[in-house]
Motif scaffolding. Structure first.
Motif, PDB file in Angstrom:
ATOM      1  N   CYS A 257       0.840  -1.192   0.000  1.00 16.13           N
ATOM      2  CA  CYS A 257       0.000   0.000   0.000  1.00 16.13           C
ATOM      3  C   CYS A 257       0.880   1.248   0.000  1.00 16.13           C
ATOM      4  O   CYS A 257       1.995   1.236   0.524  1.00 16.13           O
ATOM      5  N   VAL A 258       0.353   2.282  -0.606  1.00 12.93           N
ATOM      6  CA  VAL A 258       1.079   3.544  -0.699  1.00 12.93           C
ATOM      7  C   VAL A 258       0.075   4.692  -0.699  1.00 12.93           C
ATOM      8  O   VAL A 258      -0.978   4.609  -1.335  1.00 12.93           O
TER       9      VAL A 258
ATOM     10  N   GLU B 160      -3.614   3.638  -2.095  1.00 14.45           N
ATOM     11  CA  GLU B 160      -3.778   2.577  -3.086  1.00 14.45           C
ATOM     12  C   GLU B 160      -3.237   1.296  -2.468  1.00 14.45           C
ATOM     13  O   GLU B 160      -2.169   1.304  -1.847  1.00 14.45           O
ATOM     14  N   ALA B 161      -3.968   0.201  -2.653  1.00 14.71           N
ATOM     15  CA  ALA B 161      -3.582  -1.052  -2.012  1.00 14.71           C
ATOM     16  C   ALA B 161      -3.752  -2.242  -2.944  1.00 14.71           C
ATOM     17  O   ALA B 161      -4.627  -2.250  -3.811  1.00 14.71           O
ATOM     18  N   TYR B 162      -2.907  -3.233  -2.721  1.00  9.22           N
ATOM     19  CA  TYR B 162      -2.941  -4.503  -3.438  1.00  9.22           C
ATOM     20  C   TYR B 162      -2.805  -5.595  -2.386  1.00  9.22           C
ATOM     21  O   TYR B 162      -1.910  -5.535  -1.533  1.00  9.22           O
TER      22      TYR B 162
ATOM     23  N   THR C 262      -6.550 -11.974  -5.738  1.00 11.81           N
ATOM     24  CA  THR C 262      -6.062 -10.626  -5.445  1.00 11.81           C
ATOM     25  C   THR C 262      -7.211  -9.634  -5.327  1.00 11.81           C
ATOM     26  O   THR C 262      -8.291  -9.834  -5.880  1.00 11.81           O
ATOM     27  N   LEU C 263      -6.911  -8.581  -4.619  1.00  7.41           N
ATOM     28  CA  LEU C 263      -7.832  -7.459  -4.463  1.00  7.41           C
ATOM     29  C   LEU C 263      -6.990  -6.197  -4.569  1.00  7.41           C
ATOM     30  O   LEU C 263      -5.936  -6.094  -3.942  1.00  7.41           O
ATOM     31  N   ASN C 264      -7.421  -5.289  -5.408  1.00  8.92           N
ATOM     32  CA  ASN C 264      -6.730  -4.006  -5.439  1.00  8.92           C
ATOM     33  C   ASN C 264      -7.751  -2.891  -5.513  1.00  8.92           C
ATOM     34  O   ASN C 264      -8.874  -3.087  -5.937  1.00  8.92           O
TER      35      ASN C 264
ATOM     36  N   LYS D 226     -16.846  -4.823  -1.417  1.00 14.40           N
ATOM     37  CA  LYS D 226     -15.706  -5.405  -2.133  1.00 14.40           C
ATOM     38  C   LYS D 226     -14.835  -6.233  -1.183  1.00 14.40           C
ATOM     39  O   LYS D 226     -14.406  -7.339  -1.529  1.00 14.40           O
ATOM     40  N   ILE D 227     -14.582  -5.708   0.013  1.00 17.39           N
ATOM     41  CA  ILE D 227     -13.795  -6.433   1.014  1.00 17.39           C
ATOM     42  C   ILE D 227     -14.510  -7.721   1.415  1.00 17.39           C
ATOM     43  O   ILE D 227     -13.904  -8.795   1.474  1.00 17.39           O
TER      44      ILE D 227
END
Length: 151
Positions: A72-73, A89-91, A100-102, A127-128
């Motif tokens: 994440c950033v 932003e996260a992956y 995967t989830l982004n 989404k989570i």
């Protein structure tokens, strides 16, 4: 200690870098002992989750890192009256299944004495929930299958 925007962002970014490297202890060096973590999703019933204290947060985060990899950033950050607001932003990748989830989420972060004392995260809760159902194989509830109401 009065924290300026650059200093606050450096603290938050250091926490995100450590998390992205899988270093939960390094991440938590940026947090106060009495930190309060609140998230709009992730509670046992799918609703909000609150964790109080660095030890409890460490346990929660280490459990998450044991089954996922994540990067994440923060892309945006502003500090006003000691409270930072960030778009992150996260992956996330589940280690076993490779699913995967982004996406992005918002953080509201309160600082005191050069540490994070409160963090609130706002995720796309549906989404989570769908991601974790995909991982665990649990079916969606009837409420989650209902179409959204018109706004």
């Amino acid at each position: 200690m009065i924290l300026d925007e650059l200093g606050a962002r450096e603290i938050l970014d250091a926490a995100h870098v450590a998390w992205s490297q899988g270093d939960v202890d390094g991440m938590l060096r940026n947090y106060d002992q009495d930190v309060v973590y609140w998230c709009n999703a992730g509670g046992p019933d799918g609703g909000p989750l609150t964790i109080v204290g660095k030890a409890a947060l460490s346990e929660f985060l280490k459990a998450a890192r044991s089954v996922t990899e994540s990067v994440c950033v923060s892309e945006y950050f502003r500090l006003i009256d000691g409270v930072g607001r960030a778009k992150v932003e996260a992956y996330i990748r589940h280690k076993t299944t490779g699913h995967t989830l982004n996406g992005s989420f918002r953080q509201v972060v309160t600082f005191r004495d050069g540490k994070i004392v409160r963090v609130e995260e706002f995720h796309d809760a549906a989404k989570i929930a769908a991601f974790w159902r995909l991982i665990t194989g649990e079916p969606a509830t009837a409420e989650e299958n209902e179409p959204a109401a018109d706004l």
